[in-house]
Design a protein around this motif. Structure first.
Motif, short mmCIF file in Angstrom:
data_model
loop_
_atom_site.label_atom_id
_atom_site.label_comp_id
_atom_site.label_asym_id
_atom_site.label_seq_id
_atom_site.Cartn_x
_atom_site.Cartn_y
_atom_site.Cartn_z
N ALA A 1 9.03 4.65 -1.90
CA ALA A 1 8.53 3.52 -1.84
C ALA A 1 9.66 2.23 -1.90
O ALA A 1 8.78 1.11 -1.58
CB ALA A 1 7.98 3.29 -3.41
N LEU A 2 10.32 2.18 -1.93
CA LEU A 2 11.45 1.43 -2.26
C LEU A 2 11.44 0.55 -0.98
O LEU A 2 12.15 -0.15 -0.56
CB LEU A 2 13.02 1.65 -3.48
N ALA A 3 12.24 1.59 -0.32
CA ALA A 3 11.99 1.74 1.73
C ALA A 3 10.22 0.59 1.88
O ALA A 3 10.89 0.05 3.32
CB ALA A 3 12.02 2.75 2.71
N TYR B 1 10.94 -2.98 -8.37
CA TYR B 1 12.55 -3.02 -9.02
C TYR B 1 11.94 -1.81 -10.49
O TYR B 1 12.86 -0.90 -10.99
CB TYR B 1 12.38 -4.23 -10.34
N LEU B 2 10.64 -0.92 -10.26
CA LEU B 2 10.25 0.18 -10.37
C LEU B 2 10.64 1.40 -9.71
O LEU B 2 11.14 2.31 -10.44
CB LEU B 2 8.67 -0.20 -11.00
N SER B 3 11.02 1.11 -8.72
CA SER B 3 10.26 2.29 -7.61
C SER B 3 12.40 2.26 -7.61
O SER B 3 13.18 3.37 -7.80
CB SER B 3 10.66 1.82 -6.08
N GLN B 4 13.34 0.86 -7.37
CA GLN B 4 14.42 1.38 -7.24
C GLN B 4 14.74 1.86 -9.51
O GLN B 4 15.82 2.68 -9.00
CB GLN B 4 15.13 -0.38 -7.31
N ASN C 1 1.06 -1.05 0.01
CA ASN C 1 0.00 0.11 0.28
C ASN C 1 0.93 1.36 -0.13
O ASN C 1 0.56 2.09 -0.94
CB ASN C 1 -1.40 0.35 1.58
N THR C 2 1.88 1.66 1.14
CA THR C 2 2.60 2.62 0.85
C THR C 2 3.51 2.44 -0.49
O THR C 2 3.51 3.85 -0.48
CB THR C 2 3.81 1.84 2.07
N GLU C 3 3.96 0.88 -0.70
CA GLU C 3 4.57 1.63 -2.38
C GLU C 3 3.72 2.13 -2.98
O GLU C 3 4.43 3.12 -3.67
CB GLU C 3 5.11 0.15 -2.84
N GLY C 4 2.80 2.31 -3.61
CA GLY C 4 1.61 2.01 -4.27
C GLY C 4 1.47 3.22 -4.63
O GLY C 4 1.66 4.31 -5.57
N ALA D 1 10.57 14.05 -6.97
CA ALA D 1 9.53 12.20 -7.37
C ALA D 1 11.22 11.57 -6.45
O ALA D 1 10.92 10.30 -6.48
CB ALA D 1 10.33 12.56 -8.82
N ARG D 2 12.95 12.05 -6.87
CA ARG D 2 13.18 10.87 -6.04
C ARG D 2 13.09 10.10 -4.71
O ARG D 2 13.41 9.03 -4.47
CB ARG D 2 14.86 11.21 -6.53
N GLU D 3 12.69 11.41 -3.39
CA GLU D 3 12.33 11.02 -2.65
C GLU D 3 11.47 10.30 -2.32
O GLU D 3 11.08 9.59 -1.52
CB GLU D 3 11.92 12.48 -2.49
#
Length: 499
Positions: A71-73, A79-82, A43-46, A64-66
């Motif tokens: 999302a990666l955390a 892999y999309l967030s990375q 949920n948080t990732e999305g 955007a990077r933040e």
């Protein structure tokens, strides 16, 4: 609701079921999983990923990077967030001098692909769409990076080669990635990788070309040439794998600068020959100072021509190269032809030059003759004409002197005066001048030529007489800084005569 976690043993995203990884079978402790941040919060990732995309579309890469990082955390295997974290890093830093754009561009492909394998994405289309999208985006960054060095080609060719070499060596890592991971069986992937490989081949061809800046020639170092040649082979291989009927022959050197210098030198020789016409029959150089000045520029033109023909990755069958090989032969004949001058005491003197230089030019002559002969008969015809002219020079300015001096050789040896020195020099210069007829120095001897045979005999005659003049004191000659080459020439003659 199922709880997803990242297995600390295999790194795969799995459902937390009884504390055992369903993929590798290793057990894990939930408390340790949570403390290491290996739980997955979709949920948080999305939510964070969506926010990041909004900023990214508006080119607000810092914000955007933040969000992509958050999302990666929330999902360490996202892999999309990375990918977008790494992509934002490139856009934020690509202008910094110390930032390695190529290394980070390659990393922006490989790191997310590794995470994609861990995230257990099963749909082939999802994988393929991601790979194609990533490569298409990164391709633009890679090509722009390689093109960015073009401005240095005219201004600082040394830095151009250094930067392109570093980037191409880094880029090769992308192509050496497992084909299954990159999905190179896909025509879409092949199209992108083929374009990158093709441009890399073009860079290699450009980087090895020698250019003239002012009066100086700037070619790649031996290390750079070998590395670019190797990279050209690597990227050429991949280009043929990904592009049907790929042909690197489309990349040809720019011969413009070389042609201009050759035309200038040829023009100077033509003008000199016109002024020197009265001495032409005897092959005497009227103004040796001017002629030596032309020869110096001729040497530079020859070096430029040699590098363009043999150190430029140029296709051997390229028609323009054939024309340049002919120019090179004309320059070489001029460089190898001994100069005949009239001394203050009204006697003629043969000047052949340093033997180390002559030997090097003979090696170059062999290369030019061999490669030009693949086009037409110019190599054979021009060499025959050159040997004929050289025979005429030797017969006019050596044979008569030899016949005169050899009759009184004992007197010369006893007196060791000026005549001894003059004869000694005549023999040495003649031996050097005729060494180009020896197969050991000019390997292009695929046809019989009576003048070449005569020159070999003249070379033997001069070398043997020189040794006789010195009572065959080989050790003494071997220690001489000046006359040492006569031993090499004589040995070569004897090897040829015994063949």
């Amino acid at each position: 609701m199922a709880q997803y976690v990242i297995c600390p043993s295999c790194g795969k995203t799995v459902v937390c079921d009884g504390g055992v990884c369903s993929d590798c079978g290793q057990s894990f402790d939930m408390a340790a999983i949570k403390s290491r941040g290996l739980t997955v919060d979709y949920n948080t990732e999305g939510r964070e990923f969506a926010a990041g995309k909004d900023y990214f579309v508006n080119t607000e890469f810092m914000s955007a990077r933040e969000h992509f990082a958050k999302a990666l955390a929330a999902n360490g295997n996202s892999y999309l967030s990375q990918y977008f974290v790494l992509l934002c890093d490139i856009y934020l830093n690509e202008g910094a001098e110390s930032y390695d754009v190529m290394a980070n561009a390659v990393n922006a492909v490989l790191t997310p692909l590794e995470l994609m394998k861990r995230s257990n994405v099963s749909a082939i289309n999802d994988k393929l769409n991601f790979v194609v999208a990533v490569l298409s985006e990164i391709k633009i960054i890679i090509l722009n990076r390689l093109r960015a060095h073009d401005k240095l080609f005219e201004l600082d060719i040394t830095s151009y080669r250094k930067n392109e070499l570093a980037d191409l060596q880094t880029l090769l890592k992308l192509f050496k990635t497992d084909g299954e991971t990159l999905m190179t069986y896909s025509p879409q992937v092949q199209s992108v990788l083929g374009e990158i490989a093709d441009y890399s081949v073009a860079v290699c061809h450009k980087a090895v070309q020698t250019v003239a800046v002012g009066e100086e020639l700037y070619g790649p170092s031996e290390y750079e040439y070998n590395r670019f040649t190797s990279l050209n082979g690597d990227f050429g291989y991949y280009a043929t794998q990904f592009i049907a009927d790929y042909d690197a022959k489309k990349y040809t050197p720019d011969f413009t600068q070389c042609d201009l210098l050759n035309d200038k030198v040829m023009s100077r020789f033509i003008k000199f020959d016109a002024k020197n016409k009265a001495f032409a029959k005897k092959h005497i150089i009227g103004d040796i100072v001017e002629y030596d000045d032309i020869l110096e520029e001729c040497g530079k033109a020859l070096e430029f021509t040699y590098r363009n023909c043999f150190r430029s990755l140029c296709d051997k069958t390229y028609a323009k190269r054939g024309t340049l090989l002919k120019d090179g032969l004309q320059l070489l004949y001029r460089m190898l032809t001994p100069r005949i001058i009239v001394t203050e005491d009204k006697k003629t003197e043969i000047r052949a030059g340093k033997f180390a230089d002559l030997s090097e030019k003979c090696g170059m002559l062999s290369l030019f003759l061999t490669d030009e002969s693949a086009f037409d008969t110019f190599a054979r015809d021009s060499l025959k004409k050159y040997y004929e002219e050289l025979c005429d020079i030797i017969e006019q300015h050596f044979i008569g002197e030899f016949d005169k001096y050899t009759k009184s050789i004992n007197k010369l040896k006893d007196a060791r005066g000026e005549e001894f020195k003059r004869y000694e020099k005549l023999l040495f210069e003649t031996a050097k001048a005729t060494a180009c007829a020896l197969a050991e120095y000019v390997t292009f001897t695929a046809f019989k030529d009576k003048n070449r045979i005569k020159l070999v005999n003249y070379c033997k005659q001069a070398a043997e007489e020189f040794l006789m003049l010195h009572d065959y004191k080989v050790d003494e000659i071997d220690r001489s800084n000046v006359y040492r080459p006569i031993l090499d020439i004589y040995n070569s003659v004897m090897r040829e005569k015994n063949m």
